[in-house]
Scaffold this motif. Structure first.
Motif, PDB file in Angstrom:
ATOM      1  N   SER A  21       0.933  -0.885  -0.199  1.00 29.63           N
ATOM      2  CA  SER A  21       0.008   0.121   0.104  1.00 29.63           C
ATOM      3  C   SER A  21       0.717   1.390  -0.081  1.00 29.63           C
ATOM      4  O   SER A  21       2.050   1.072   0.211  1.00 29.63           O
ATOM      5  CB  SER A  21      -0.933   0.015   1.224  1.00 29.63           C
ATOM      6  N   ARG A  22       0.287   2.284  -0.366  1.00 30.45           N
ATOM      7  CA  ARG A  22       0.919   3.570   0.047  1.00 30.45           C
ATOM      8  C   ARG A  22       0.644   3.979   1.390  1.00 30.45           C
ATOM      9  O   ARG A  22      -0.327   3.861   1.736  1.00 30.45           O
ATOM     10  CB  ARG A  22       0.051   4.738  -1.065  1.00 30.45           C
ATOM     11  N   VAL A  23       1.681   4.845   2.091  1.00 30.39           N
ATOM     12  CA  VAL A  23       1.533   5.184   3.228  1.00 30.39           C
ATOM     13  C   VAL A  23       0.615   6.313   3.439  1.00 30.39           C
ATOM     14  O   VAL A  23       0.814   7.100   2.618  1.00 30.39           O
ATOM     15  CB  VAL A  23       3.028   5.272   3.817  1.00 30.39           C
ATOM     16  N   ASP A  24      -0.096   6.197   4.666  1.00 28.56           N
ATOM     17  CA  ASP A  24      -1.119   7.101   4.718  1.00 28.56           C
ATOM     18  C   ASP A  24      -0.665   8.569   5.445  1.00 28.56           C
ATOM     19  O   ASP A  24       0.899   8.490   5.868  1.00 28.56           O
ATOM     20  CB  ASP A  24      -2.409   6.966   5.270  1.00 28.56           C
ATOM     21  N   TYR A  34       9.490   7.264   4.117  1.00 25.59           N
ATOM     22  CA  TYR A  34       8.851   6.069   3.548  1.00 25.59           C
ATOM     23  C   TYR A  34       7.461   6.195   2.780  1.00 25.59           C
ATOM     24  O   TYR A  34       6.498   6.543   3.728  1.00 25.59           O
ATOM     25  CB  TYR A  34       8.881   5.049   4.810  1.00 25.59           C
ATOM     26  N   HIS A  35       7.325   5.967   1.639  1.00 22.81           N
ATOM     27  CA  HIS A  35       6.066   6.394   1.055  1.00 22.81           C
ATOM     28  C   HIS A  35       5.089   4.983   0.918  1.00 22.81           C
ATOM     29  O   HIS A  35       4.184   5.031   0.265  1.00 22.81           O
ATOM     30  CB  HIS A  35       6.136   7.010  -0.259  1.00 22.81           C
ATOM     31  N   TYR A  36       5.690   3.826   0.977  1.00 23.92           N
ATOM     32  CA  TYR A  36       5.166   2.405   0.751  1.00 23.92           C
ATOM     33  C   TYR A  36       5.208   1.681   2.029  1.00 23.92           C
ATOM     34  O   TYR A  36       6.113   1.609   2.666  1.00 23.92           O
ATOM     35  CB  TYR A  36       5.540   1.995  -0.778  1.00 23.92           C
ATOM     36  N   ALA A  37       4.368   0.627   2.009  1.00 23.91           N
ATOM     37  CA  ALA A  37       4.263  -0.198   3.123  1.00 23.91           C
ATOM     38  C   ALA A  37       3.932  -1.731   2.615  1.00 23.91           C
ATOM     39  O   ALA A  37       3.053  -1.845   1.790  1.00 23.91           O
ATOM     40  CB  ALA A  37       3.041   0.232   4.125  1.00 23.91           C
ATOM     41  N   VAL A  38       4.624  -2.505   3.274  1.00 27.59           N
ATOM     42  CA  VAL A  38       4.360  -4.108   2.980  1.00 27.59           C
ATOM     43  C   VAL A  38       3.685  -4.469   4.267  1.00 27.59           C
ATOM     44  O   VAL A  38       4.138  -4.431   5.290  1.00 27.59           O
ATOM     45  CB  VAL A  38       5.736  -4.861   2.882  1.00 27.59           C
ATOM     46  N   THR A  39       2.332  -5.307   3.918  1.00 24.94           N
ATOM     47  CA  THR A  39       1.639  -5.888   5.123  1.00 24.94           C
ATOM     48  C   THR A  39       1.961  -7.347   5.027  1.00 24.94           C
ATOM     49  O   THR A  39       2.004  -7.952   4.307  1.00 24.94           O
ATOM     50  CB  THR A  39       0.110  -5.444   4.743  1.00 24.94           C
ATOM     51  N   ALA A 114      -2.224   0.146   7.326  1.00 26.13           N
ATOM     52  CA  ALA A 114      -1.566  -0.614   6.091  1.00 26.13           C
ATOM     53  C   ALA A 114      -2.386  -1.626   5.534  1.00 26.13           C
ATOM     54  O   ALA A 114      -2.486  -1.646   4.305  1.00 26.13           O
ATOM     55  CB  ALA A 114      -0.100  -0.946   6.474  1.00 26.13           C
ATOM     56  N   ALA A 115      -2.823  -2.500   6.447  1.00 31.48           N
ATOM     57  CA  ALA A 115      -3.676  -3.658   5.775  1.00 31.48           C
ATOM     58  C   ALA A 115      -4.941  -3.356   5.054  1.00 31.48           C
ATOM     59  O   ALA A 115      -5.193  -3.750   4.282  1.00 31.48           O
ATOM     60  CB  ALA A 115      -3.809  -4.830   7.155  1.00 31.48           C
ATOM     61  N   VAL A 116      -5.729  -2.264   5.720  1.00 35.12           N
ATOM     62  CA  VAL A 116      -6.825  -1.880   5.024  1.00 35.12           C
ATOM     63  C   VAL A 116      -6.278  -1.108   3.627  1.00 35.12           C
ATOM     64  O   VAL A 116      -6.972  -1.355   2.520  1.00 35.12           O
ATOM     65  CB  VAL A 116      -7.433  -0.596   5.937  1.00 35.12           C
ATOM     66  N   ALA A 117      -5.405  -0.270   3.935  1.00 30.07           N
ATOM     67  CA  ALA A 117      -5.088   0.563   2.417  1.00 30.07           C
ATOM     68  C   ALA A 117      -4.463  -0.534   1.511  1.00 30.07           C
ATOM     69  O   ALA A 117      -4.693  -0.036   0.304  1.00 30.07           O
ATOM     70  CB  ALA A 117      -3.960   1.427   2.890  1.00 30.07           C
ATOM     71  N   ALA A 118      -4.019  -1.708   1.762  1.00 27.62           N
ATOM     72  CA  ALA A 118      -3.539  -2.712   0.905  1.00 27.62           C
ATOM     73  C   ALA A 118      -4.724  -3.549   0.272  1.00 27.62           C
ATOM     74  O   ALA A 118      -4.544  -4.414  -0.495  1.00 27.62           O
ATOM     75  CB  ALA A 118      -2.666  -3.739   1.618  1.00 27.62           C
ATOM     76  N   GLY A 119      -5.982  -3.302   0.698  1.00 26.89           N
ATOM     77  CA  GLY A 119      -7.213  -4.041   0.152  1.00 26.89           C
ATOM     78  C   GLY A 119      -7.339  -5.208   0.922  1.00 26.89           C
ATOM     79  O   GLY A 119      -8.233  -6.162   0.079  1.00 26.89           O
ATOM     80  N   VAL A 138      -6.036 -13.175  12.793  1.00 27.70           N
ATOM     81  CA  VAL A 138      -4.762 -12.827  12.014  1.00 27.70           C
ATOM     82  C   VAL A 138      -4.027 -11.850  12.965  1.00 27.70           C
ATOM     83  O   VAL A 138      -4.559 -11.016  13.739  1.00 27.70           O
ATOM     84  CB  VAL A 138      -5.062 -12.209  10.415  1.00 27.70           C
ATOM     85  N   ARG A 139      -2.700 -12.026  12.803  1.00 24.18           N
ATOM     86  CA  ARG A 139      -1.760 -11.065  13.445  1.00 24.18           C
ATOM     87  C   ARG A 139      -1.031 -10.497  12.175  1.00 24.18           C
ATOM     88  O   ARG A 139      -0.820 -11.102  11.090  1.00 24.18           O
ATOM     89  CB  ARG A 139      -0.735 -11.661  14.530  1.00 24.18           C
ATOM     90  N   LEU A 140      -0.525  -9.106  12.377  1.00 18.32           N
ATOM     91  CA  LEU A 140       0.058  -8.468  11.360  1.00 18.32           C
ATOM     92  C   LEU A 140       1.507  -7.681  11.643  1.00 18.32           C
ATOM     93  O   LEU A 140       1.759  -7.522  12.819  1.00 18.32           O
ATOM     94  CB  LEU A 140      -0.975  -7.022  11.138  1.00 18.32           C
ATOM     95  N   ALA A 141       2.108  -7.586  10.712  1.00 12.96           N
ATOM     96  CA  ALA A 141       3.339  -6.440  10.977  1.00 12.96           C
ATOM     97  C   ALA A 141       3.365  -5.852   9.684  1.00 12.96           C
ATOM     98  O   ALA A 141       2.696  -6.223   8.662  1.00 12.96           O
ATOM     99  CB  ALA A 141       4.561  -7.341  11.186  1.00 12.96           C
ATOM    100  N   THR A 142       4.282  -4.691   9.770  1.00 10.79           N
ATOM    101  CA  THR A 142       4.503  -3.845   8.443  1.00 10.79           C
ATOM    102  C   THR A 142       5.819  -3.415   8.461  1.00 10.79           C
ATOM    103  O   THR A 142       6.628  -3.428   9.384  1.00 10.79           O
ATOM    104  CB  THR A 142       3.751  -2.523   8.858  1.00 10.79           C
ATOM    105  N   VAL A 143       6.261  -3.324   6.935  1.00 11.40           N
ATOM    106  CA  VAL A 143       7.657  -2.829   6.630  1.00 11.40           C
ATOM    107  C   VAL A 143       7.459  -1.542   5.755  1.00 11.40           C
ATOM    108  O   VAL A 143       6.661  -1.472   4.924  1.00 11.40           O
ATOM    109  CB  VAL A 143       8.556  -3.937   5.794  1.00 11.40           C
ATOM    110  N   LEU A 144       7.934  -0.452   6.273  1.00 14.70           N
ATOM    111  CA  LEU A 144       7.807   0.889   5.571  1.00 14.70           C
ATOM    112  C   LEU A 144       9.114   0.635   4.616  1.00 14.70           C
ATOM    113  O   LEU A 144      10.120   0.380   4.917  1.00 14.70           O
ATOM    114  CB  LEU A 144       7.736   1.936   6.786  1.00 14.70           C
ATOM    115  N   THR A 145       8.840   1.341   3.399  1.00 18.50           N
ATOM    116  CA  THR A 145      10.076   1.307   2.410  1.00 18.50           C
ATOM    117  C   THR A 145       9.975   2.592   1.509  1.00 18.50           C
ATOM    118  O   THR A 145       8.863   3.045   1.541  1.00 18.50           O
ATOM    119  CB  THR A 145      10.173   0.017   1.894  1.00 18.50           C
TER     120      THR A 145
END
Ligand code: B12
Ligand code: SF4
Ligand code: SF4
Length: 225
Positions: A21-24, A34-39, A114-119, A138-145
């Protein structure tokens, strides 16, 4: 970078979904580069979650810790793959609260945003992220890049409808029963103080005040067995 290979490598580690996703604009100023995120999403065990009946279990607390460890490891792996490809990447821990941001109950960055923004799902009345496939289990983590990523989807509309199971399941009265609409404050739908106080008081002996999950257990989404 071949993003399909990147995702496949992470799914092979045991994740159930990887989203981009794009970072909000809620990203803190020190992370604005960091403008993008990996969920990163890990599916909890139904065998463990289904045992939560009126109270969390010791097995759930251990499962929670093991899932956090796997997610943190996958975040490291994702960061390293991005670094080797010339990008800068910043891991957000699966489960870390910080106390320097004016809110006692907050993390460095919100995995659910991030998970919502990633659809990958929506915010339920419970305030939990709900996947249409796995529910909130579910459990989540995020990487900003700073690497431009191919965004995987659009935020989903809530599918909670008239359901109130999580409201009725919450022993702390923390879930207000309001459908989340983008832009709402957390307090409009959920009382973090009530939730945290209940976890500490009622289940401190099981999970050191960090777990409960009755709202997660009650959700009809993701109940497969
Ligand atoms: C601090 C914290 C708590 C606090 C406060 C919870 C809260 N809702 O804020 C307390 C101690 C009360 C708590 C309780 C629990 N937690 Co907790 N917690 C965290 C933590 C570390 C930070 C949360 C945070 O920053 N909150 C600040 C508020 C403002 O944000 P938020 O509620 O997380 O998310 C809001 C935004 O994402 C916004 N939003 C949604 N979509 C979008 C899109 C855009 C573009 C924008 C701008 C915003 C936005 O709406 C959300 C709802 O208010 C996160 C890990 C993380 N870094 O995200 C885990 C996390 C939220 N917790 C989690 C869980 C599972 C729990 C518990 C069930 C305990 C347990 N494990 O048994 C309960 C459930 C309470 C509940 N019904 O929400 C999971 C949720 C998984 C899921 N399916 O959603 C997380 C993500 C940890 C993880 N690695 O998976 N937690
Ligand atoms: S984790 Fe427990 S106390 Fe907190 S909102 Fe969910 S059901 Fe209520
Ligand atoms: S239990 Fe019902 S109201 Fe609560 S999050 Fe799940 S679908 Fe939505």
């Amino acid at each position: 970078m071949d993003f399909d290979t990147f995702k496949a490598r992470l799914l092979d580690e045991g994740l159930c979904e990887v989203g981009f996703s794009r970072v909000d604009d809620t990203v803190p100023p020190d992370l604005a580069r960091y403008h993008y995120a990996v969920t990163l999403m890990f599916r909890l065990s139904d065998a463990v979650v289904d045992e939560i009946d009126g109270a969390p279990t010791y097995a759930y607390f251990q499962h929670y810790r093991a899932a956090n460890a796997l997610l943190d490891r996958c975040a490291l792996l994702a960061c390293e793959m991005l670094r080797r490809d010339g990008a800068r990447a910043y891991p957000i821990a699966a489960s870390q609260s910080v106390h320097d941001r004016g809110d006692k109950y907050t993390g460095i960055y919100q995995h659910k945003s991030a998970a919502v923004a990633a659809g990958l799902g929506w915010i339920g009345k419970s305030a939990l992220f709900v996947s249409p496939v796995y529910g909130p289990r579910v459990r989540l983590a995020t990487v900003l890049t700073d690497r431009e990523l191919p965004v995987t989807g659009q935020p989903m509309e809530s599918r909670c409808g008239d359901c109130r199971r999580c409201v009725d399941a919450c022993p702390a009265g923390a879930v207000k029963g309001v459908n989340y609409v983008r832009g709402m404050a957390r307090e409009d739908i959920f009382d973090a103080e009530k939730c945290s106080a209940h976890m500490k008081k009622a289940y401190g002996h099981i999970g050191r005040g960090a777990v409960c999950g009755l709202c997660m257990r009650s959700c009809p989404y993701g109940q497969n067995g």
